[in-house]
Design an enzyme around this catalytic site. Structure first.
Site, PDB file in Angstrom:
ATOM      1  CE1 TYR A 139      -4.017  -2.075   0.455  1.00 31.59           C
ATOM      2  CE2 TYR A 139      -2.575  -3.341   1.895  1.00 31.59           C
ATOM      3  CZ  TYR A 139      -3.746  -3.226   1.167  1.00 31.59           C
ATOM      4  OH  TYR A 139      -4.641  -4.272   1.141  1.00 31.59           O
ATOM      5  CB  ALA A 140       3.102   2.949   1.455  1.00 32.24           C
ATOM      6  CG  LEU A 141       5.958   3.110  -4.025  1.00 32.48           C
ATOM      7  CD1 LEU A 141       5.883   4.174  -5.106  1.00 32.48           C
ATOM      8  CD2 LEU A 141       6.733   1.895  -4.521  1.00 32.48           C
ATOM      9  CB  SER A 146       6.540   7.976  -2.807  1.00 39.47           C
ATOM     10  OG  SER A 146       5.294   8.617  -3.046  1.00 39.47           O
ATOM     11  CG  HIS A 148       2.687  11.373  -2.646  1.00 42.01           C
ATOM     12  ND1 HIS A 148       1.669  12.296  -2.744  1.00 42.01           N
ATOM     13  CD2 HIS A 148       2.130  10.166  -2.937  1.00 42.01           C
ATOM     14  CE1 HIS A 148       0.542  11.687  -3.060  1.00 42.01           C
ATOM     15  NE2 HIS A 148       0.788  10.378  -3.182  1.00 42.01           N
ATOM     16  CG  ASP A 155      -2.686  10.250  -2.726  1.00 36.32           C
ATOM     17  OD1 ASP A 155      -2.275  10.026  -3.877  1.00 36.32           O
ATOM     18  OD2 ASP A 155      -2.187   9.746  -1.706  1.00 36.32           O
ATOM     19  CD  GLU A 198      -1.743   3.951  -5.212  1.00 37.20           C
ATOM     20  OE1 GLU A 198      -1.477   5.154  -5.440  1.00 37.20           O
ATOM     21  OE2 GLU A 198      -1.099   3.234  -4.427  1.00 37.20           O
ATOM     22  CG  HIS A 201      -0.913   8.483  -7.079  1.00 39.79           C
ATOM     23  ND1 HIS A 201      -0.118   8.637  -5.959  1.00 39.79           N
ATOM     24  CD2 HIS A 201      -0.121   8.792  -8.136  1.00 39.79           C
ATOM     25  CE1 HIS A 201       1.090   9.010  -6.324  1.00 39.79           C
ATOM     26  NE2 HIS A 201       1.110   9.112  -7.646  1.00 39.79           N
TER      27      HIS A 201
END
Length: 277
Positions: A139-141, A146, A148, A155, A198, A201
């Protein structure tokens, strides 16, 4: 020998024929070879950074560099936006990218879609690492891997449900490209992006790149490969001619002295020059 005034001789030898694409109403209506005008004055770009720009690829294999981070990150509050809810009053965004998103929301409102929220924007590497440790790799890098962390992504949510089912999610999927954004991790491209679907995103790449990607159903990985293979591309989008060129990291570049252009690295080994006329 083909001559293109923006290229030095070595680039001319390596380059293929320019392709002219006309994108109108989301359809390519003409394709042919073409060349840039030979009357434009040029200047040489002495230093190119492959790690900065709107087209940098950021993932597990290509981490964020300091040069990749947008230089206009600032904290936004609810009063900075109309018709957009900010559940977190400490969200940070690139100022220029936020302006484009505001225009996107205005267009959506004209279509009767007006329940957007921004749930996340720029994240520092430490914050991303904490998120990765809490949520796990599904669910995350990791921190530094990322989009982000570069300030290029945000998001987006809806007050009317999840983005997979809300009208805002459908509108983003169909229209975000018109404002330079792409849905970065679409449902049918997980084998390429390595990231699950996603619908919230979005990533800024800028026009005309988002229009080409939309037309060809490319994700960023595919688009950068396409440009690297193509080398030179000429499109007309909404009345403006764009000349898009890919250069290897060590190739010298000439750009028009009196014409608008943008340069972005790919965060790998090349740069993309986009000239608008």
């Amino acid at each position: 020998m083909k001559k293109w005034v923006f290229f030095i001789l070595t680039i001319i030898v390596m380059g293929g024929a320019l392709t002219l694409l006309f994108i109108n109403n989301e359809k390519i209506i003409e394709e042919k070879s073409g060349e840039l005008p030979e009357t434009l004055a040029t200047e040489v770009i002495s230093k190119i950074d492959v790690h900065s720009g709107n087209l940098v690829l950021i993932n597990e294999d290509h981490p964020v560099k300091q040069e990749s981070v947008q230089n206009d990150i600032k904290t936004f509050y609810s009063e900075n936006f109309q018709d957009i809810q900010l559940p977190d009053q400490h969200i940070q965004l690139s100022h220029s990218i936020a302006k484009n998103f505001v225009e996107l929301v205005k267009d959506a409102k004209n279509d009767g879609i007006s329940n957007f929220t921004i749930t996340s924007g720029y994240r520092g590497i430490d914050e991303q690492s904490r998120l990765f440790n809490e949520m796990g790799e599904d669910y995350a890098l990791p921190g530094g891997n990322s989009e982000h962390n570069a300030g290029l992504s945000l998001d987006v949510g809806s007050t009317h449900g999840t983005m997979a089912h809300a009208p805002e999610g459908k509108w983003i999927e169909d229209h975000a490209w018109e404002h330079g954004f792409i849905l970065r991790y679409p449902e049918n491209k997980t084998d390429i992006t390595g990231i699950q679907y996603e619908p919230w995103h979005i990533r800024y790449v800028g026009l005309p790149h988002s229009a080409i990607m939309h037309e060809k159903n490319f994700v960023l990985e595919e688009y950068l490969t396409y440009l690297k293979d193509k080398k030179e591309l000429h499109i007309n989008y909404e009345g403006t001619d764009y000349y898009i060129s890919y250069y290897g990291e060590n190739e010298q570049i000439e750009v028009p002295a009196n014409q608008a252009y943008e340069i972005s690295g790919d965060n790998m080994d090349g740069v993309i020059v986009t000239v608008s006329m």
